[in-house]
Design an enzyme around this catalytic site. Structure first.
Site, PDB file in Angstrom:
ATOM      1  N   GLY A 150       0.798  -1.220   0.000  1.00 24.42           N
ATOM      2  CA  GLY A 150       0.000   0.000   0.000  1.00 24.42           C
ATOM      3  C   GLY A 150       0.832   1.272   0.000  1.00 24.42           C
ATOM      4  O   GLY A 150       2.063   1.255   0.110  1.00 24.42           O
ATOM      5  N   LYS A 164      -4.770   5.805  12.464  1.00 31.58           N
ATOM      6  CA  LYS A 164      -6.088   6.411  12.503  1.00 31.58           C
ATOM      7  C   LYS A 164      -6.780   6.126  11.166  1.00 31.58           C
ATOM      8  O   LYS A 164      -6.092   5.815  10.183  1.00 31.58           O
ATOM      9  CB  LYS A 164      -5.977   7.920  12.765  1.00 31.58           C
ATOM     10  CG  LYS A 164      -5.530   8.754  11.548  1.00 31.58           C
ATOM     11  CD  LYS A 164      -5.626  10.221  11.853  1.00 31.58           C
ATOM     12  CE  LYS A 164      -5.304  11.052  10.632  1.00 31.58           C
ATOM     13  NZ  LYS A 164      -6.356  11.069   9.601  1.00 31.58           N
ATOM     14  N   ASP A 215      -0.528   8.815  15.943  1.00 28.38           N
ATOM     15  CA  ASP A 215      -0.933  10.103  15.395  1.00 28.38           C
ATOM     16  C   ASP A 215       0.364  10.738  14.918  1.00 28.38           C
ATOM     17  O   ASP A 215       1.164  11.210  15.728  1.00 28.38           O
ATOM     18  CB  ASP A 215      -1.602  10.980  16.452  1.00 28.38           C
ATOM     19  CG  ASP A 215      -2.107  12.304  15.877  1.00 28.38           C
ATOM     20  OD1 ASP A 215      -1.536  12.772  14.879  1.00 28.38           O
ATOM     21  OD2 ASP A 215      -3.063  12.870  16.424  1.00 28.38           O
ATOM     22  N   HIS A 216       0.601  10.717  13.614  1.00 27.07           N
ATOM     23  CA  HIS A 216       1.936  11.073  13.130  1.00 27.07           C
ATOM     24  C   HIS A 216       2.310  12.524  13.431  1.00 27.07           C
ATOM     25  O   HIS A 216       3.491  12.871  13.429  1.00 27.07           O
ATOM     26  CB  HIS A 216       2.079  10.781  11.633  1.00 27.07           C
ATOM     27  CG  HIS A 216       1.300  11.700  10.736  1.00 27.07           C
ATOM     28  ND1 HIS A 216       0.013  11.443  10.351  1.00 27.07           N
ATOM     29  CD2 HIS A 216       1.644  12.881  10.152  1.00 27.07           C
ATOM     30  CE1 HIS A 216      -0.411  12.406   9.556  1.00 27.07           C
ATOM     31  NE2 HIS A 216       0.545  13.302   9.426  1.00 27.07           N
ATOM     32  N   GLU A 257      -4.332  22.694   4.119  1.00 25.69           N
ATOM     33  CA  GLU A 257      -3.879  21.896   2.985  1.00 25.69           C
ATOM     34  C   GLU A 257      -4.310  22.579   1.695  1.00 25.69           C
ATOM     35  O   GLU A 257      -5.408  23.139   1.613  1.00 25.69           O
ATOM     36  CB  GLU A 257      -4.485  20.495   3.038  1.00 25.69           C
ATOM     37  CG  GLU A 257      -4.110  19.680   4.263  1.00 25.69           C
ATOM     38  CD  GLU A 257      -4.735  18.299   4.225  1.00 25.69           C
ATOM     39  OE1 GLU A 257      -4.013  17.341   3.934  1.00 25.69           O
ATOM     40  OE2 GLU A 257      -5.951  18.199   4.479  1.00 25.69           O
ATOM     41  N   HIS A 279      -5.359  15.132  15.249  1.00 27.56           N
ATOM     42  CA  HIS A 279      -4.251  16.088  15.166  1.00 27.56           C
ATOM     43  C   HIS A 279      -4.518  17.376  15.946  1.00 27.56           C
ATOM     44  O   HIS A 279      -3.678  17.832  16.732  1.00 27.56           O
ATOM     45  CB  HIS A 279      -3.960  16.450  13.708  1.00 27.56           C
ATOM     46  CG  HIS A 279      -3.674  15.279  12.824  1.00 27.56           C
ATOM     47  ND1 HIS A 279      -3.087  14.122  13.295  1.00 27.56           N
ATOM     48  CD2 HIS A 279      -3.881  15.072  11.500  1.00 27.56           C
ATOM     49  CE1 HIS A 279      -2.952  13.263  12.296  1.00 27.56           C
ATOM     50  NE2 HIS A 279      -3.431  13.825  11.199  1.00 27.56           N
TER      51      HIS A 279
END
Length: 518
Positions: A23, A160, A189-190, A228, A252
């Site tokens: 992936g 997530k 949670d990056h 974004e 986040h």
């Protein structure tokens, strides 16, 4: 530098199981992260990686995939690594149908073989880069297949979204907890792995300049922006069932609020730090009804617009999105942390797609000095700002007031700007590198605990419930703009404004070199 030079001083011996190995997440983040850990000597040389997916692959084909991933996305170039073949030899592949429990018995045979070959000691890290609804069944199959019977530690790393709301998250957690203990579950949670998010607590707690001022006596408001420029891209079908609030807000945004508002922990230990974050989430003011939500939260959806001269379609015209969708692509909210330190201080948060710039920043606006004789009406006095720049530029920015240079009296804002990414450059560690490294050595500080997840869902579910009651409050904003006008009014009604992001603030003079020490 590589593990051949540093031996075993890095993470513990680890057998990585990457579910979803063909992936996008594995290709863009996980394989490059493992390679960077190897290059920096943070990974024990006694490790192996088993890539797992339904697609058939030989070991050689899988290693070619890993090589292509690293050439495209890694911070370090494999062409410069004389030990590439040795590194690639640690990667193995197995085609696996996760819906067949008997297939996990075969996986155990491969795992035991690699465990003996690399002297891993039974330590196993299972990374589920899969859809959340599969977490429970895969966990159960790992147990039934005997993969948790090895003598070492076992850790489950999951991505997530962790559920769709509180009931679904509770159900998912119950399924996983039938197999794994809470201290074995690492919910990623990056954003918590990003350099400047982790730097927040250091700047706060290691500097006498800030900690005494970090309260409602001196801080007027805190603004968190996560913007974004992209739309939903190929994720229209998924995104229309999630929306900005679930996709970004529940994890986040609320996590960054906890980092800004938490009390100093009694010890710098993972559980003590996470205890303080939980206290913040418990103190979040829950909106009582739909009218309170409407007063404090703005939701928007992008319509057709343009950015840098390029026309952009409306959200409802994106692939996979229904033409009558009321899913939000933007939300802004005024949030309160009702405790002694933060009573009365608004936390303004906003996130959205198709905004003018891609950035993540936290702005701390301090209360202004009172106007008096010294500061006459002819002098414009700006508030002091402390800005954490998280992405794409990493750094810390402090805005102060000073005398205008020269003989003419006046006050001008000046900036002291530390640019971390300017100093470190392209080799700034990625969030997934830190988090994989932490998981392999058992440091859960920057992973979310179940009580954090449940409290965050409790807060978000109240907003979602109100939106279902009042579907007419969706507002539209042109793609390429900063969101609905109501988001500006959210601050204006309190006498504040959104501060510009991703660059110098208007009117200031930069007073420091952008790279520290040069």
């Amino acid at each position: 530098m590589n593990f051949g030079e540093l031996g075993d001083i890095g993470a513990d011996r680890t057998l990585f199981f990457i579910f979803g190995a063909t992936g996008d997440l594995a290709r863009r983040k996980l394989f490059p992260a493992i390679y960077s850990l190897y290059r920096e000597g943070k990974l024990s040389k006694r490790f192996a990686v088993i890539g797992l997916a339904r697609r058939p692959r030989t070991n050689e084909q899988f290693r070619d995939d890993v090589s292509g991933s690293i050439r495209e996305f890694a911070r370090y170039k494999s062409e410069e690594d004389k030990q590439w073949d040795e590194f690639a030899g640690h990667f193995h592949y197995m085609s696996l149908d996760i819906n067949k429990p008997e297939a996990f018995a075969e996986l155990r045979k491969l795992a035991d073989l690699l465990d003996d070959q690399y002297d891993i000691g039974g330590n196993r890290l299972f990374y589920l880069a899969l859809a959340p609804e599969l977490f429970g069944s895969v966990s159960n199959n790992l147990k039934e297949g005997g993969l948790l019977d090895s003598s070492g530690w076992h850790r489950l790393v999951i991505e997530k979204p962790f559920g769709y709301d509180l009931p679904s998250a509770q159900k998912l957690n119950e399924q996983i907890r039938q197999v794994f203990e809470e201290d074995e579950i690492y919910r990623i949670d990056h954003y918590l792995g990003k350099e400047m998010v982790q730097n927040i607590e250091v700047v706060r707690f290691a500097n006498a300049l800030f900690e005494p001022l970090w309260n409602n006596k001196y801080i007027a408001n805190i603004q968190i922006t996560l913007s974004e420029t992209v739309g939903v891209e190929e994720r229209g079908g998924y995104y229309d069932h999630a929306g900005a609030l679930r996709d970004m807000g529940q994890n986040h945004m609320l996590q960054m609020i906890t980092m800004m508002a938490m009390e100093p922990p009694s010890r710098m230990e993972p559980e003590d730090i996470r205890d303080e974050k939980v206290k913040v989430l418990r103190s979040l003011r829950i909106f009582k009804n739909a009218d309170e939500v409407k007063e404090h939260v703005v939701r928007g959806q992008y319509s057709a617009g343009e950015l840098k001269g390029k026309p952009l379609p409306a959200y409802r015209n994106e692939e996979g999105v229904p033409s009558d969708s009321v899913t939000e692509t933007y939300f802004a909210a005024k949030v309160f942390v009702d405790n002694f330190r933060w009573a009365g201080v608004p936390f303004y948060i906003r996130t959205g797609k198709r905004l003018p710039v891609k950035t993540t920043e936290v702005v701390v606006e301090f209360k202004n000095m009172p106007e008096n004789v010294y500061f006459s009406s002819k002098t414009k006095l700006e508030p002091n700002l402390l800005v954490f720049r998280v992405n794409p530029t990493e750094g810390i920015y402090l805005k102060m007031n000073a005398k205008r240079p020269g003989s003419q009296w006046g006050i001008v804002p000046i900036a002291m700007d530390f640019c971390q990414s300017c100093e470190v450059g392209i080799n700034t560690p990625e969030a997934y590198e830190r988090l994989l490294f932490d998981a392999a050595r058992g440091d859960s500080t920057y992973f979310t605990r179940w009580d954090e997840v449940s409290l965050a869902w409790k807060f978000v579910d109240r907003i979602e419930s109100a939106w279902r009651e009042q579907s007419t409050d969706l507002q539209y904003y042109a793609a390429g703009s900063w969101g609905p006008e109501a988001a500006q009014q959210l601050l204006a009604s309190d006498g504040f404004k959104w501060w510009p992001v991703n660059g110098q603030l208007e009117g200031e003079v930069v007073w420091a070199t952008p790279v520290a020490g040069k």
